[in-house]
Scaffold this motif. Structure first.
Motif, PDB file in Angstrom:
ATOM      1  N   GLN A 203     -17.213  29.376 -37.256  1.00 23.22           N
ATOM      2  CA  GLN A 203     -17.224  30.828 -37.337  1.00 23.22           C
ATOM      3  C   GLN A 203     -18.063  31.286 -38.523  1.00 23.22           C
ATOM      4  O   GLN A 203     -18.176  30.580 -39.527  1.00 23.22           O
ATOM      5  CB  GLN A 203     -15.813  31.388 -37.453  1.00 23.22           C
ATOM      6  N   THR A 204     -18.659  32.443 -38.364  1.00 22.18           N
ATOM      7  CA  THR A 204     -19.414  33.057 -39.453  1.00 22.18           C
ATOM      8  C   THR A 204     -18.678  34.320 -39.863  1.00 22.18           C
ATOM      9  O   THR A 204     -18.241  35.091 -39.016  1.00 22.18           O
ATOM     10  CB  THR A 204     -20.847  33.420 -39.024  1.00 22.18           C
ATOM     11  N   ASN A 205     -18.539  34.500 -41.144  1.00 19.05           N
ATOM     12  CA  ASN A 205     -17.804  35.648 -41.665  1.00 19.05           C
ATOM     13  C   ASN A 205     -18.759  36.787 -41.976  1.00 19.05           C
ATOM     14  O   ASN A 205     -19.750  36.607 -42.670  1.00 19.05           O
ATOM     15  CB  ASN A 205     -17.058  35.249 -42.937  1.00 19.05           C
ATOM     16  N   SER A 206     -18.436  37.959 -41.473  1.00 15.66           N
ATOM     17  CA  SER A 206     -19.286  39.115 -41.721  1.00 15.66           C
ATOM     18  C   SER A 206     -18.678  40.091 -42.707  1.00 15.66           C
ATOM     19  O   SER A 206     -19.310  41.064 -43.103  1.00 15.66           O
ATOM     20  CB  SER A 206     -19.552  39.848 -40.401  1.00 15.66           C
ATOM     21  N   GLY A 207     -17.404  39.850 -43.062  1.00 15.53           N
ATOM     22  CA  GLY A 207     -16.724  40.774 -43.969  1.00 15.53           C
ATOM     23  C   GLY A 207     -16.535  42.149 -43.361  1.00 15.53           C
ATOM     24  O   GLY A 207     -16.378  43.147 -44.058  1.00 15.53           O
ATOM     25  N   GLY A 208     -16.511  42.225 -42.022  1.00 17.06           N
ATOM     26  CA  GLY A 208     -16.306  43.496 -41.356  1.00 17.06           C
ATOM     27  C   GLY A 208     -17.566  44.317 -41.183  1.00 17.06           C
ATOM     28  O   GLY A 208     -17.541  45.416 -40.641  1.00 17.06           O
ATOM     29  N   VAL A 209     -18.700  43.793 -41.660  1.00 12.53           N
ATOM     30  CA  VAL A 209     -19.977  44.499 -41.545  1.00 12.53           C
ATOM     31  C   VAL A 209     -20.809  43.837 -40.453  1.00 12.53           C
ATOM     32  O   VAL A 209     -20.916  42.614 -40.405  1.00 12.53           O
ATOM     33  CB  VAL A 209     -20.748  44.473 -42.883  1.00 12.53           C
ATOM     34  N   ALA A 210     -21.376  44.639 -39.560  1.00 12.03           N
ATOM     35  CA  ALA A 210     -22.181  44.095 -38.469  1.00 12.03           C
ATOM     36  C   ALA A 210     -23.308  43.227 -39.017  1.00 12.03           C
ATOM     37  O   ALA A 210     -24.049  43.642 -39.904  1.00 12.03           O
ATOM     38  CB  ALA A 210     -22.744  45.237 -37.633  1.00 12.03           C
ATOM     39  N   ASP A 211     -23.444  42.000 -38.505  1.00 17.37           N
ATOM     40  CA  ASP A 211     -24.487  41.079 -38.975  1.00 17.37           C
ATOM     41  C   ASP A 211     -25.234  40.492 -37.781  1.00 17.37           C
ATOM     42  O   ASP A 211     -25.432  39.294 -37.678  1.00 17.37           O
ATOM     43  CB  ASP A 211     -23.877  39.968 -39.848  1.00 17.37           C
ATOM     44  N   HIS A 212     -25.635  41.361 -36.864  1.00 20.11           N
ATOM     45  CA  HIS A 212     -26.246  40.921 -35.615  1.00 20.11           C
ATOM     46  C   HIS A 212     -27.466  40.035 -35.836  1.00 20.11           C
ATOM     47  O   HIS A 212     -27.642  39.024 -35.145  1.00 20.11           O
ATOM     48  CB  HIS A 212     -26.652  42.137 -34.775  1.00 20.11           C
ATOM     49  N   MET A 213     -28.317  40.412 -36.776  1.00 21.11           N
ATOM     50  CA  MET A 213     -29.543  39.648 -36.979  1.00 21.11           C
ATOM     51  C   MET A 213     -29.235  38.259 -37.544  1.00 21.11           C
ATOM     52  O   MET A 213     -29.910  37.282 -37.212  1.00 21.11           O
ATOM     53  CB  MET A 213     -30.493  40.418 -37.900  1.00 21.11           C
ATOM     54  N   GLN A 214     -28.220  38.183 -38.386  1.00 24.89           N
ATOM     55  CA  GLN A 214     -27.842  36.874 -38.938  1.00 24.89           C
ATOM     56  C   GLN A 214     -27.297  35.971 -37.833  1.00 24.89           C
ATOM     57  O   GLN A 214     -27.636  34.781 -37.754  1.00 24.89           O
ATOM     58  CB  GLN A 214     -26.794  37.054 -40.039  1.00 24.89           C
ATOM     59  N   VAL A 215     -26.449  36.533 -36.965  1.00 28.44           N
ATOM     60  CA  VAL A 215     -25.903  35.759 -35.849  1.00 28.44           C
ATOM     61  C   VAL A 215     -27.033  35.334 -34.899  1.00 28.44           C
ATOM     62  O   VAL A 215     -27.103  34.180 -34.467  1.00 28.44           O
ATOM     63  CB  VAL A 215     -24.838  36.576 -35.085  1.00 28.44           C
ATOM     64  N   ALA A 216     -27.922  36.271 -34.591  1.00 24.48           N
ATOM     65  CA  ALA A 216     -29.055  35.955 -33.716  1.00 24.48           C
ATOM     66  C   ALA A 216     -29.925  34.861 -34.326  1.00 24.48           C
ATOM     67  O   ALA A 216     -30.389  33.958 -33.621  1.00 24.48           O
ATOM     68  CB  ALA A 216     -29.883  37.210 -33.458  1.00 24.48           C
ATOM     69  N   GLY A 217     -30.143  34.931 -35.621  1.00 23.34           N
ATOM     70  CA  GLY A 217     -30.941  33.911 -36.294  1.00 23.34           C
ATOM     71  C   GLY A 217     -30.315  32.543 -36.201  1.00 23.34           C
ATOM     72  O   GLY A 217     -31.013  31.534 -36.019  1.00 23.34           O
ATOM     73  N   ARG A 218     -28.992  32.488 -36.315  1.00 24.33           N
ATOM     74  CA  ARG A 218     -28.318  31.192 -36.228  1.00 24.33           C
ATOM     75  C   ARG A 218     -28.426  30.620 -34.823  1.00 24.33           C
ATOM     76  O   ARG A 218     -28.679  29.414 -34.644  1.00 24.33           O
ATOM     77  CB  ARG A 218     -26.845  31.345 -36.612  1.00 24.33           C
ATOM     78  N   ILE A 219     -28.246  31.474 -33.803  1.00 25.91           N
ATOM     79  CA  ILE A 219     -28.385  31.011 -32.416  1.00 25.91           C
ATOM     80  C   ILE A 219     -29.810  30.516 -32.168  1.00 25.91           C
ATOM     81  O   ILE A 219     -30.022  29.445 -31.579  1.00 25.91           O
ATOM     82  CB  ILE A 219     -28.030  32.142 -31.434  1.00 25.91           C
ATOM     83  N   ALA A 220     -30.794  31.291 -32.642  1.00 25.52           N
ATOM     84  CA  ALA A 220     -32.200  30.910 -32.433  1.00 25.52           C
ATOM     85  C   ALA A 220     -32.514  29.578 -33.083  1.00 25.52           C
ATOM     86  O   ALA A 220     -33.256  28.753 -32.524  1.00 25.52           O
ATOM     87  CB  ALA A 220     -33.111  32.003 -32.987  1.00 25.52           C
ATOM     88  N   SER A 221     -31.957  29.325 -34.271  1.00 30.50           N
ATOM     89  CA  SER A 221     -32.229  28.060 -34.956  1.00 30.50           C
ATOM     90  C   SER A 221     -31.641  26.884 -34.184  1.00 30.50           C
ATOM     91  O   SER A 221     -32.234  25.796 -34.130  1.00 30.50           O
ATOM     92  CB  SER A 221     -31.658  28.092 -36.382  1.00 30.50           C
ATOM     93  N   ILE A 222     -30.484  27.088 -33.547  1.00 26.66           N
ATOM     94  CA  ILE A 222     -29.869  26.029 -32.734  1.00 26.66           C
ATOM     95  C   ILE A 222     -30.728  25.749 -31.501  1.00 26.66           C
ATOM     96  O   ILE A 222     -30.988  24.592 -31.146  1.00 26.66           O
ATOM     97  CB  ILE A 222     -28.437  26.429 -32.329  1.00 26.66           C
ATOM     98  N   LEU A 223     -31.209  26.799 -30.851  1.00 23.10           N
ATOM     99  CA  LEU A 223     -32.050  26.637 -29.670  1.00 23.10           C
ATOM    100  C   LEU A 223     -33.387  25.997 -30.025  1.00 23.10           C
ATOM    101  O   LEU A 223     -33.951  25.225 -29.239  1.00 23.10           O
ATOM    102  CB  LEU A 223     -32.278  27.993 -28.999  1.00 23.10           C
ATOM    103  N   ALA A 224     -33.897  26.322 -31.221  1.00 23.32           N
ATOM    104  CA  ALA A 224     -35.173  25.749 -31.651  1.00 23.32           C
ATOM    105  C   ALA A 224     -35.056  24.256 -31.923  1.00 23.32           C
ATOM    106  O   ALA A 224     -35.978  23.477 -31.642  1.00 23.32           O
ATOM    107  CB  ALA A 224     -35.669  26.476 -32.897  1.00 23.32           C
ATOM    108  N   LEU A 225     -33.921  23.827 -32.467  1.00 27.57           N
ATOM    109  CA  LEU A 225     -33.713  22.416 -32.789  1.00 27.57           C
ATOM    110  C   LEU A 225     -33.430  21.573 -31.553  1.00 27.57           C
ATOM    111  O   LEU A 225     -33.676  20.369 -31.540  1.00 27.57           O
ATOM    112  CB  LEU A 225     -32.561  22.285 -33.791  1.00 27.57           C
ATOM    113  N   ASP A 226     -32.884  22.198 -30.512  1.00 26.95           N
ATOM    114  CA  ASP A 226     -32.533  21.474 -29.293  1.00 26.95           C
ATOM    115  C   ASP A 226     -33.182  22.192 -28.115  1.00 26.95           C
ATOM    116  O   ASP A 226     -32.734  23.255 -27.672  1.00 26.95           O
ATOM    117  CB  ASP A 226     -31.008  21.448 -29.118  1.00 26.95           C
ATOM    118  N   ASN A 227     -34.256  21.613 -27.587  1.00 25.53           N
ATOM    119  CA  ASN A 227     -35.026  22.262 -26.533  1.00 25.53           C
ATOM    120  C   ASN A 227     -34.293  22.375 -25.204  1.00 25.53           C
ATOM    121  O   ASN A 227     -34.772  23.072 -24.290  1.00 25.53           O
ATOM    122  CB  ASN A 227     -36.352  21.515 -26.315  1.00 25.53           C
ATOM    123  N   HIS A 228     -33.151  21.694 -25.065  1.00 21.70           N
ATOM    124  CA  HIS A 228     -32.390  21.752 -23.818  1.00 21.70           C
ATOM    125  C   HIS A 228     -31.163  22.648 -23.936  1.00 21.70           C
ATOM    126  O   HIS A 228     -30.511  22.935 -22.929  1.00 21.70           O
ATOM    127  CB  HIS A 228     -31.938  20.351 -23.394  1.00 21.70           C
TER     128      HIS A 228
END
Length: 518
Positions: free
Chosen positions: A350-375
């Motif tokens: 889980q990633t903690n946002s402290g109650g503040v929307a962190d959409h770009m941070q979450v998106a960045g983490r997902i993108a980094s996972i997809l970039a590391l694993d092409n499947h």
């Protein structure tokens, strides 16, 4: 008082503070069995301890011992003899009779037994209390009145303990009031017969905050040795009678772990609910409207542990990563990620946002996972906050590997055909119902999926609180999220993240069957 005697006494108290079981033996003069000692050590070390128990298994006795240990081993004085760390202990039960006939007599027996052994414990035993010369150092017992929550307001202290017996009979509101006092060096110990699978006591056996124990009457010393080893505990003849009258004889070939089948004196038995509750110390079989039985979760977690013992903590995954993401919404602090490879959930994070929307941070983490694993594939909850995360993932060029999970959409595949369960019999009111049922099919042992789940992360508590029903048209629907939150006290974030991984996407590879490990 002799100076050497004082030094010896102080040294002994230091020993007892380090080992409550030693205090129980030497000061209180009691003999605890191995499981009871484990419970006492848990209370010494952990803030929350939950004990589900069969009949006459000594749960109230060990609770009283724990209360006496806390009362006498936690207060502290300075060199002037002034009390600088006070201690308050409260014992409670649903009825006045239970307080009078269960809680207080156990405490009184321990107090008087210590005195008979030459251990003069401070304080005076009254009808419902142990009162010392210090107003802020005491033990008291009273009924848990559901209409008088203010009764709990006076229990702020450096050391505070709450002992709740017959805890399954106490309303959640009362536990909420007790929870408000769990500060500083605090303890809560709840003991109960598991008569119902709902409520605070039942959830304590699933929640990750708790140190959990189950006292099984089949393993009681008097039963194992067929003689009175510990007076007052359940005996062999009683258990044997219940085996005959509350169980069905089965063949060894019909053994089913999920039904709590067991061996007794060379024969195999299947227990009825009375036996589960009164002897095994287990909850009755899950009601027909519960989505996931707890035992299915337990089996999946056992497989996960065995698998990682065989292959190491990093594991060996041959299937495509399906990343389920439940994005934090308003009022929630955490976004949950579920990493599932075929039949194995590697982990939840889980990633903690402290109650503040962190959409770009979450998106960045997902993108980094997809970039590391092409499947790898990502399934994102796009109701509310997740829509922005999904849109950003698409912008970053991962449209072919990112999938929008809308729980409200129709339960249909890409061809517009209705999605069904594994048997092809059931249809679903919406995608949420399909995805939740997909977890049920995956976990159901009879389907042979060999599902594996990592222990912890509150998934057991979430999964076992979800209910379902048939609509008038025969489609399955899951109860509204708000109803689950009322019972659970929070959202089913981990379960939702896992459900997202079952979003209908055609897979190219499968994990080999790992049943030979178990």
């Amino acid at each position: 008082m002799n100076e050497n005697y004082e030094l010896t006494a102080k040294a002994k108290i230091i020993e007892w503070r380090l080992d409550w079981c030693q205090f129980a033996r030497e000061a209180l003069g009691v003999s605890l069995d191995a499981e009871q000692e484990a419970i006492l050590r848990s209370v010494q070390m952990n803030p929350r301890t939950s004990v589900a128990s069969g009949t006459a298994r000594g749960k109230d006795f060990v609770a009283a011992v724990a209360a006496m240990c806390f009362l006498y081993l936690t207060p502290k004085w300075n060199e002037k003899g002034e009390l600088i760390a006070n201690t308050k202990v409260a014992l409670t039960a649903p009825t006045e009779r239970q307080v009078k006939n269960i809680c207080v007599p156990e405490i009184a027996r321990l107090f008087n037994r210590a005195k008979s052994r030459g251990i003069d414990l401070p304080g005076k035993m009254t009808a419902f209390d142990i009162r010392t010369e210090h107003e802020e150092w005491f033990l008291t017992a009273f009924r848990a009145d559901p209409h008088r929550h203010e009764a709990w307001s006076g229990f702020h202290a450096v050391n505070t303990m709450f002992v709740v017996t017959e805890a399954s009979g106490i309303l959640d509101d009362t536990f909420t009031a007790i929870e408000g006092n769990l500060q500083g060096n605090s303890r809560i110990l709840i003991v109960f017969n598991p008569n119902t699978p709902i409520g605070y006591a039942a959830r304590s056996q699933k929640g990750e905050r708790w140190s959990k124990f189950r006292l099984n009457s089949l393993t009681a010393p008097n039963v194992v040795h067929r003689q009175s080893i510990i007076p007052g505990q359940v005996d062999y003849e009683w258990v044997k009678d219940k085996v005959v009258n509350w169980c069905s004889v089965i063949q060894a070939s019909d053994y089913n772990e999920t039904l709590d089948d067991f061996e007794f004196e060379g024969n195999w038995y299947r227990p009825e609910d009375n036996f589960r509750k009164k002897v095994l110390g287990k909850f009755p079989k899950v009601s027909e409207d519960n989505l996931i039985p707890e035992v299915w979760i337990e089996l999946a977690q056992k497989r996960w542990v065995a698998y990682h013992q065989a292959y190491g903590q990093e594991g060996y995954y041959t299937d495509v990563l399906r990343l389920g993401v439940d994005v934090a919404g308003m009022g929630r602090d955490s976004t949950v990620f579920c990493y599932r490879y075929g039949n194995i959930v590697q982990q939840f994070t889980q990633t903690n946002s402290g109650g503040v929307a962190d959409h770009m941070q979450v998106a960045g983490r997902i993108a980094s996972i997809l970039a590391l694993d092409n499947h790898a594939l990502s399934m994102i909850d796009t109701i509310g906050e997740g829509a922005g995360v999904y849109a950003r993932i698409v912008e970053l060029g991962y449209k072919s590997r990112a999938f929008s999970c809308k729980y409200s959409e129709a339960a249909k595949n890409e061809k517009g055909e209705s999605l069904t369960d594994l048997t092809g019999q059931y249809t679903f009111a919406n995608m949420r119902a399909y995805l939740f049922w997909a977890i049920r099919d995956w976990l159901n042992p009879k389907n042979g999926q060999e599902a594996m789940l990592p222990p912890g992360f509150g998934l057991t508590e979430e999964a076992t609180e979800i209910k379902w029903r048939f609509q008038s048209n025969g489609a399955i629907i899951i109860e509204p999220k708000e109803e689950i939150k009322k019972r659970l006290g929070r959202s089913t974030d981990a379960f939702d993240a896992l459900a997202n991984t079952f979003y209908p996407v055609k897979m190219s590879r499968r994990v080999k069957n790992l049943g030979n490990l178990f």
